[in-house]
Design an enzyme around this catalytic site. Structure first.
Site, mmCIF file in Angstrom:
data_model
loop_
_atom_site.group_PDB
_atom_site.id
_atom_site.type_symbol
_atom_site.label_atom_id
_atom_site.label_comp_id
_atom_site.label_asym_id
_atom_site.label_seq_id
_atom_site.Cartn_x
_atom_site.Cartn_y
_atom_site.Cartn_z
ATOM 1 N NE ARG A 73 14.443 -26.407 11.319
ATOM 2 C CZ ARG A 73 15.144 -27.147 10.200
ATOM 3 N NH1 ARG A 73 16.254 -26.246 10.040
ATOM 4 N NH2 ARG A 73 15.089 -27.345 8.769
ATOM 5 C CG HIS B 116 18.188 -20.818 9.367
ATOM 6 N ND1 HIS B 116 17.073 -21.688 10.022
ATOM 7 C CD2 HIS B 116 18.548 -22.275 8.937
ATOM 8 C CE1 HIS B 116 16.899 -22.628 9.460
ATOM 9 N NE2 HIS B 116 17.891 -22.911 8.500
HETATM 10 P P1 NDP Z 1 17.707 -36.775 8.260
HETATM 11 O O1 NDP Z 1 16.594 -36.840 8.704
HETATM 12 O O2 NDP Z 1 18.394 -37.286 6.853
HETATM 13 O O3 NDP Z 1 19.057 -37.302 9.754
HETATM 14 C C1 NDP Z 1 18.419 -37.378 10.956
HETATM 15 C C2 NDP Z 1 19.942 -38.150 11.724
HETATM 16 O O4 NDP Z 1 19.359 -37.837 12.954
HETATM 17 C C3 NDP Z 1 19.660 -39.587 11.292
HETATM 18 O O5 NDP Z 1 20.892 -40.206 11.052
HETATM 19 C C4 NDP Z 1 18.802 -40.067 12.586
HETATM 20 O O6 NDP Z 1 19.511 -41.460 13.216
HETATM 21 C C5 NDP Z 1 18.971 -39.317 13.543
HETATM 22 N N1 NDP Z 1 18.744 -38.725 14.567
HETATM 23 C C6 NDP Z 1 16.857 -38.720 14.490
HETATM 24 N N2 NDP Z 1 16.387 -38.225 16.271
HETATM 25 C C7 NDP Z 1 17.651 -39.134 16.740
HETATM 26 C C8 NDP Z 1 17.289 -39.316 18.174
HETATM 27 N N3 NDP Z 1 16.523 -38.841 19.080
HETATM 28 N N4 NDP Z 1 19.318 -39.771 18.617
HETATM 29 C C9 NDP Z 1 20.225 -39.952 17.983
HETATM 30 N N5 NDP Z 1 20.097 -39.645 17.112
HETATM 31 C C10 NDP Z 1 18.643 -39.186 15.796
HETATM 32 O O7 NDP Z 1 18.648 -35.317 8.658
HETATM 33 P P2 NDP Z 1 19.499 -34.631 7.777
HETATM 34 O O8 NDP Z 1 20.593 -35.184 7.622
HETATM 35 O O9 NDP Z 1 18.860 -34.753 6.092
HETATM 36 O O10 NDP Z 1 18.806 -32.916 8.518
HETATM 37 C C11 NDP Z 1 19.285 -33.285 9.808
HETATM 38 C C12 NDP Z 1 18.855 -31.432 9.958
HETATM 39 O O11 NDP Z 1 19.677 -30.303 9.797
HETATM 40 C C13 NDP Z 1 17.689 -31.250 9.307
HETATM 41 O O12 NDP Z 1 16.129 -31.771 10.507
HETATM 42 C C14 NDP Z 1 17.771 -29.922 9.512
HETATM 43 O O13 NDP Z 1 16.911 -29.550 11.185
HETATM 44 C C15 NDP Z 1 18.920 -29.533 9.210
HETATM 45 N N6 NDP Z 1 19.523 -28.266 8.438
HETATM 46 C C16 NDP Z 1 19.638 -26.924 8.443
HETATM 47 C C17 NDP Z 1 19.924 -26.459 7.499
HETATM 48 C C18 NDP Z 1 20.713 -24.992 7.803
HETATM 49 O O14 NDP Z 1 20.827 -24.705 7.179
HETATM 50 N N7 NDP Z 1 21.194 -24.981 8.671
HETATM 51 C C19 NDP Z 1 19.949 -26.976 6.443
HETATM 52 C C20 NDP Z 1 19.065 -28.283 6.280
HETATM 53 C C21 NDP Z 1 19.026 -28.778 7.269
HETATM 54 P P3 NDP Z 1 18.559 -42.693 12.461
HETATM 55 O O15 NDP Z 1 20.140 -42.716 10.903
HETATM 56 O O16 NDP Z 1 19.548 -43.478 12.816
HETATM 57 O O17 NDP Z 1 17.856 -42.272 11.518
#
Ligand code: NDP
Length: 309
Positions: free
Chosen positions: A224, A272
């Site tokens: 984001r 995006h």
């Molecule tokens: P998920 O919710 O499946 O996974 C998020 C990951 O981030 C997990 O591995 C989580 O750790 C990790 N995480 C969260 N908080 C922290 C932290 N504080 N420190 C370290 N690691 C952290 O997300 P997705 O893979 O589905 O998507 C990720 C993001 O990509 C979305 O939230 C969105 O913002 C972005 N996105 C962008 C798009 C675009 O077109 N540009 C399209 C789709 C998504 P843990 O495994 O331990 O929970």
């Protein structure tokens, strides 16, 4: 029973018609023409305006038209009791994988320099390391991040990943927590941000983080816009600490015409589109999730709202 859909005007009618065909048991309405709001049970939304969802008094569930839910949670008046379902699936993961591999390879093979030389008719033969000698870091090992990391490893890159809790991803050296981040950053020649936006991850791409990367590292932000402290980027690029940046997301989208990122030679902005949801594929996922919800069955894409992603 009715469903209201909120998405950019350009594709709103397209979404409504597909959702209507897949969910004939519901009356699908557009956000701007919602009819009797008391009859709306389901909301399928992208960036709902603050205070908007609470005006539907009988909502049972909110569906985010995307993997992230930050665009829903940012509403200070969000009815806190409502469950949220996110939209993920093979189509979206595939699109993200294509985008990330494209932009990692672009930096890995120094394509911006080749293109600049080519524009000047210069035969600039650059020898780059092979993938096993290039270290890539992926921040976030969720649905999208783990998939991208695994596929980058399959190409041959040395891949490191970072998550909140310990993880195992095939071919990837996994790190977690603050100490894990420090370990990963010092070797990250190309850094991909695929984190969700939460209070902990806001502003994570800042000058302190850039200073921990090897000199000349490149950054790809597909998470984001608010992950990046925008004013820290150009100084890091101009000093040579960073070698390039690809940004698919920005604080304000679309970027203003006079945003300095448009014209900086080391920045590539994309609108995006890394994994832009396709109404044909996305509506099928959303409809399947809603059918499970209506039948009282578990919905795998139900978000842990307290966790924030
Ligand atoms: P998920 O919710 O499946 O996974 C998020 C990951 O981030 C997990 O591995 C989580 O750790 C990790 N995480 C969260 N908080 C922290 C932290 N504080 N420190 C370290 N690691 C952290 O997300 P997705 O893979 O589905 O998507 C990720 C993001 O990509 C979305 O939230 C969105 O913002 C972005 N996105 C962008 C798009 C675009 O077109 N540009 C399209 C789709 C998504 P843990 O495994 O331990 O929970």
């Amino acid at each position: 029973m009715a469903l209201v859909v909120r998405v950019g005007a350009a594709r709103a009618a397209w979404w409504r018609d597909i959702l209507q065909s897949l969910l004939p048991e519901l009356e699908v309405r557009l956000w701007d023409d919602p009819g009797d709001k008391a009859k709306v049970d389901y909301a399928v939304v992208w960036q709902p305006p603050p205070g908007g969802l609470k005006t539907f008094p009988n909502l049972k569930v909110i569906v985010s038209m995307g993997a992230g839910i930050d665009h829903v949670l940012r509403d200070p008046e969000l009815p806190g009791h409502l469950p949220i379902i996110r939209t993920v699936g093979p189509d979206l993961t595939q699109r993200m994988r294509e985008y990330v591999i494209l932009h990692v390879l672009r930096f890995h093979r120094r394509l911006p320099e080749i293109e600049a030389s080519s524009a000047k008719k210069e035969w600039n033969q650059i020898i780059t390391p092979t993938a096993p000698n290039r270290s890539i870091a992926v921040l976030g090992l969720g649905n999208m991040g783990a998939d991208c990391a695994r596929h980058l490893a399959a190409i041959g890159f040395e891949v490191h990943g970072w998550s909140r809790r310990p993880k195992e991803v095939q071919g990837v050296t996994c790190h977690h927590g603050p100490a894990g981040l420090r370990d990963l950053l010092k070797r990250a020649e190309i850094l991909v941000c695929l984190l969700p936006l939460t209070p902990e991850t806001t502003g994570i791409l800042n000058k302190d983080l850039f200073a921990q990367l090897p000199q000349g590292a490149c950054v790809i932000n597909v998470g984001r816009g608010q992950h990046l402290v925008e004013e820290d980027l150009i100084p890091a690029l101009d000093s040579g600490q960073l070698g390039g940046a690809t940004l698919d997301v920005l604080h304000v989208e679309p970027a203003a015409e006079d945003h300095p990122f448009w014209t900086h030679p080391k920045i590539l902005l994309t609108p995006h589109i890394a994994s832009l949801i396709d109404p044909e594929a996305g509506a099928k996922i959303i409809a399947a999730n809603l059918k499970r919800f209506m039948a009282g069955e578990p919905v795998p894409d139900m978000v842990d709202v307290a966790q924030g992603y």
